[in-house]
Motif scaffolding. Structure first.
Motif: not given
Length: 140
Positions: A16-20, A24-25, A77-81
């Motif tokens: 969850q942390i890495l995804y955000e 969201a940068q 960079d094109q993989l789903p996050p």
């Protein structure tokens, strides 16, 4: 709380942390601080999340290069996050957390992909991690 439960909770929170941070940068350290400020978070989970996040962020370029080498048809960079960050966590564990069995790291990543990813995420994650685990085993 068992070691497996601690690690499972920590991996889910780390995702969850890495995804955000990724989408969201936001700086990962800021997101980590916000998530771990919850006083009800057990200390062992907090410590493992912190280790996962700091380890992934420190080795991000190397980890992403490994993903790219294992799945050259899919630019990182094109993989789903979700997929990208599940792979990052698992690769960090495979490379650095030697007390985590290889099968456990891969199985946990596949389960996270089934839970949070798309229809093909679990197969993709399993394939990439299988390749990377094989490369790591042959280099040791």
């Amino acid at each position: 709380m068992s070691v497996g439960t601690i690690r499972h909770q920590a991996r889910t929170l780390a995702l969850q942390i890495l995804y955000e941070a990724d989408v969201a940068q936001h700086p990962a350290s800021d997101v980590l601080a916000r998530y771990t400020s919850d006083l009800s978070l057990p200390q062992p989970v907090r410590r493992y999340v912190e280790r996962l996040i700091s380890g992934v962020m420190e080795d991000l370029e190397k980890i992403d290069a490994e993903i790219g080498a294992a799945a050259p048809a899919f630019p990182v960079d094109q993989l789903p996050p979700i997929d990208r960050n599940i792979l990052r966590i698992a690769i960090y564990e495979l490379r650095n957390e030697h007390d985590v069995p290889v099968k456990a790291a891969i199985n946990e990543a596949v389960e996270l992909a089934k839970r949070f990813g798309g229809d093909n995420s679990s197969r993709f994650v399993n394939g990439v991690l299988g390749t990377i685990a094989g490369n790591l085993a042959s280099s040791r």
